[in-house]
Motif scaffolding. Structure first.
Motif, mmCIF file in Angstrom:
data_model
loop_
_atom_site.group_PDB
_atom_site.id
_atom_site.type_symbol
_atom_site.label_atom_id
_atom_site.label_comp_id
_atom_site.label_asym_id
_atom_site.label_seq_id
_atom_site.Cartn_x
_atom_site.Cartn_y
_atom_site.Cartn_z
ATOM 1 N N PHE A 5 53.407 -9.418 10.697
ATOM 2 C CA PHE A 5 52.161 -8.859 10.063
ATOM 3 C C PHE A 5 50.967 -10.142 11.207
ATOM 4 C CE2 PHE A 5 55.660 -8.109 7.233
ATOM 5 C CZ PHE A 5 54.978 -7.052 6.445
ATOM 6 N N SER A 6 49.982 -9.501 11.716
ATOM 7 C CA SER A 6 49.027 -10.370 12.223
ATOM 8 C C SER A 6 48.342 -10.422 10.758
ATOM 9 C CB SER A 6 49.334 -9.780 12.814
ATOM 10 O OG SER A 6 48.525 -8.732 13.017
ATOM 11 N N LEU A 7 47.309 -11.179 11.478
ATOM 12 C CA LEU A 7 45.347 -11.528 10.978
ATOM 13 C C LEU A 7 45.108 -11.288 11.966
ATOM 14 C CD1 LEU A 7 44.239 -12.183 8.133
ATOM 15 C CD2 LEU A 7 43.940 -14.769 8.377
ATOM 16 N N GLU A 8 43.660 -10.254 12.077
ATOM 17 C CA GLU A 8 42.985 -9.740 13.056
ATOM 18 C C GLU A 8 41.909 -9.688 12.299
ATOM 19 O OE1 GLU A 8 44.643 -7.136 15.673
ATOM 20 O OE2 GLU A 8 46.284 -8.237 14.770
ATOM 21 N N ASN A 9 40.900 -10.692 12.414
ATOM 22 C CA ASN A 9 39.172 -10.216 12.075
ATOM 23 C C ASN A 9 38.573 -9.494 10.430
ATOM 24 O OD1 ASN A 9 37.949 -9.775 14.281
ATOM 25 N ND2 ASN A 9 38.529 -7.784 15.258
ATOM 26 N N GLY A 10 39.720 -10.863 10.054
ATOM 27 C CA GLY A 10 40.205 -10.823 8.460
ATOM 28 C C GLY A 10 40.582 -10.186 7.514
ATOM 29 N N ILE A 12 44.363 -7.883 7.700
ATOM 30 C CA ILE A 12 45.893 -7.518 7.528
ATOM 31 C C ILE A 12 46.567 -6.830 8.808
ATOM 32 C CG2 ILE A 12 48.396 -7.849 6.574
ATOM 33 C CD1 ILE A 12 46.375 -9.724 4.133
ATOM 34 N N HIS A 13 46.690 -7.238 9.266
ATOM 35 C CA HIS A 13 48.000 -5.514 10.575
ATOM 36 C C HIS A 13 49.435 -5.764 9.761
ATOM 37 C CE1 HIS A 13 44.048 -4.433 11.805
ATOM 38 N NE2 HIS A 13 43.900 -5.907 11.905
ATOM 39 N N SER A 14 50.230 -5.148 10.027
ATOM 40 C CA SER A 14 51.310 -4.914 10.270
ATOM 41 C C SER A 14 51.426 -3.616 11.321
ATOM 42 C CB SER A 14 52.418 -4.289 9.039
ATOM 43 O OG SER A 14 51.872 -2.594 8.687
ATOM 44 N N ASN A 44 49.961 -22.225 7.609
ATOM 45 C CA ASN A 44 51.400 -22.225 8.000
ATOM 46 C C ASN A 44 52.368 -21.614 8.156
ATOM 47 O OD1 ASN A 44 50.625 -25.418 8.019
ATOM 48 N ND2 ASN A 44 50.863 -25.276 5.227
ATOM 49 N N GLY A 45 52.151 -20.705 8.804
ATOM 50 C CA GLY A 45 53.017 -19.190 9.829
ATOM 51 C C GLY A 45 52.856 -18.029 8.260
ATOM 52 N N VAL A 46 52.174 -18.189 7.176
ATOM 53 C CA VAL A 46 51.744 -17.674 5.748
ATOM 54 C C VAL A 46 50.194 -16.787 5.764
ATOM 55 C CG1 VAL A 46 52.196 -17.278 3.546
ATOM 56 C CG2 VAL A 46 53.923 -18.666 4.527
ATOM 57 N N ILE A 47 50.571 -15.916 5.532
ATOM 58 C CA ILE A 47 49.142 -15.256 5.315
ATOM 59 C C ILE A 47 48.740 -15.091 3.845
ATOM 60 C CG2 ILE A 47 47.860 -12.646 5.432
ATOM 61 C CD1 ILE A 47 49.689 -11.802 8.171
ATOM 62 N N THR A 48 47.613 -15.783 3.627
ATOM 63 C CA THR A 48 47.388 -16.458 1.895
ATOM 64 C C THR A 48 46.408 -15.571 1.741
ATOM 65 O OG1 THR A 48 46.276 -18.296 2.371
ATOM 66 C CG2 THR A 48 48.486 -18.360 1.895
ATOM 67 N N GLY A 49 45.549 -15.277 0.446
ATOM 68 C CA GLY A 49 44.408 -14.790 -0.109
ATOM 69 C C GLY A 49 43.743 -15.576 -0.874
ATOM 70 N N ALA A 50 43.030 -14.806 -1.382
ATOM 71 C CA ALA A 50 41.990 -15.405 -2.872
ATOM 72 C C ALA A 50 43.093 -14.614 -4.183
ATOM 73 C CB ALA A 50 40.799 -15.196 -3.019
ATOM 74 N N THR A 51 42.842 -15.650 -5.172
ATOM 75 C CA THR A 51 43.263 -14.692 -5.932
ATOM 76 C C THR A 51 42.257 -13.274 -6.944
ATOM 77 O OG1 THR A 51 42.608 -16.029 -8.042
ATOM 78 C CG2 THR A 51 44.453 -16.540 -6.892
ATOM 79 N N GLN A 52 43.494 -12.405 -7.286
ATOM 80 C CA GLN A 52 41.756 -12.189 -8.230
ATOM 81 C C GLN A 52 41.156 -12.252 -9.214
ATOM 82 O OE1 GLN A 52 44.162 -9.252 -11.158
ATOM 83 N NE2 GLN A 52 42.116 -7.886 -11.252
ATOM 84 N N GLN A 88 46.511 -0.669 1.542
ATOM 85 C CA GLN A 88 47.477 0.257 2.622
ATOM 86 C C GLN A 88 47.915 -0.085 4.170
ATOM 87 O OE1 GLN A 88 45.902 4.242 2.855
ATOM 88 N NE2 GLN A 88 47.914 3.811 4.110
ATOM 89 N N ALA A 89 47.536 -0.915 4.276
ATOM 90 C CA ALA A 89 48.489 -2.110 5.116
ATOM 91 C C ALA A 89 49.796 -2.491 5.129
ATOM 92 C CB ALA A 89 47.885 -3.239 5.426
ATOM 93 N N LYS A 90 49.950 -2.714 3.422
ATOM 94 C CA LYS A 90 51.267 -2.912 2.325
ATOM 95 C C LYS A 90 51.501 -1.715 2.795
ATOM 96 C CE LYS A 90 49.879 -6.594 -0.092
ATOM 97 N NZ LYS A 90 49.236 -7.195 -1.211
ATOM 98 N N THR A 91 51.719 -0.622 2.192
ATOM 99 C CA THR A 91 52.116 0.436 2.235
ATOM 100 C C THR A 91 52.180 1.695 3.484
ATOM 101 O OG1 THR A 91 50.749 1.610 0.271
ATOM 102 C CG2 THR A 91 51.396 3.575 1.675
ATOM 103 N N ASN A 92 51.424 1.074 4.783
ATOM 104 C CA ASN A 92 51.941 1.097 5.946
ATOM 105 C C ASN A 92 53.130 0.382 6.705
ATOM 106 O OD1 ASN A 92 50.137 3.155 6.049
ATOM 107 N ND2 ASN A 92 49.215 1.419 7.459
ATOM 108 N N ALA A 93 53.251 -1.076 6.200
ATOM 109 C CA ALA A 93 54.703 -1.233 6.534
ATOM 110 C C ALA A 93 55.622 -1.352 5.816
ATOM 111 C CB ALA A 93 53.740 -3.000 6.276
ATOM 112 N N GLN A 94 55.900 -0.063 4.083
ATOM 113 C CA GLN A 94 56.654 -0.074 3.562
ATOM 114 C C GLN A 94 57.006 1.070 4.804
ATOM 115 O OE1 GLN A 94 55.044 0.066 -0.717
ATOM 116 N NE2 GLN A 94 55.505 -2.165 -0.743
ATOM 117 N N LEU A 95 56.456 2.003 4.769
ATOM 118 C CA LEU A 95 56.603 3.162 5.713
ATOM 119 C C LEU A 95 56.650 2.779 6.481
ATOM 120 C CD1 LEU A 95 53.693 5.593 4.824
ATOM 121 C CD2 LEU A 95 55.891 5.919 3.144
ATOM 122 N N LEU A 96 57.055 2.214 7.443
ATOM 123 C CA LEU A 96 57.261 1.855 8.321
ATOM 124 C C LEU A 96 58.840 1.447 8.545
ATOM 125 C CD1 LEU A 96 54.591 -0.480 10.070
ATOM 126 C CD2 LEU A 96 55.718 2.387 11.375
#
Length: 118
Positions: A5-10, A12-14, A44-52, A88-96
């Motif tokens: 998983f990577s963070l590019e231009n804000g 998330i990609h997988s 610290n090696g983890v992709i994080t984000g805001a809560t809902q 969509q990125a999460k779905t793609n990762a699961q499908l991969l």
């Protein structure tokens, strides 16, 4: 095969990579938590984000200042798009991952067939 998983231009990609893959900057093998919202960051090696709640509070603060301008409406739509892109990125990762597992199963079955017939 495993997922990176990577963070590019804000965003998330997988990607599916070989077992011996060496991580680059802003990449991790750790799947981002479900239910995170923009803005995303890499800490610290983890992709994080805001809560809902944090995300909704930001939207409420913006909307409490009166009618929204065209730029504010575009920004809101961009945030919604980003949330869908994460999903969509999460779905793609699961499908991969599922595809890789199926490819491995087929390879194992073919290998087993060759050893029993050969």
């Amino acid at each position: 095969m495993k997922t990176v998983f990577s963070l590019e231009n804000g965003k998330i990609h997988s990607n599916l990579v070989n077992e011996d893959y060496v991580l680059k900057e802003n990449e991790t093998f750790q799947k981002p938590e479900d239910g995170i919202y923009q803005p995303f960051s890499f800490k610290n090696g983890v992709i994080t984000g805001a809560t809902q709640e944090e995300f909704e509070n930001t939207v409420k603060l913006q909307s409490s200042n009166g009618p929204k301008s065209g730029n504010e409406l575009v920004a809101d739509l961009a945030k919604q798009l980003a949330a869908y892109q994460v999903l969509q990125a999460k779905t793609n990762a699961q499908l991969l991952q599922q595809n890789a597992a199926l490819v491995k199963q087929v390879a194992d079955l073919e290998s087993e067939k060759e050893t029993t017939n050969g």
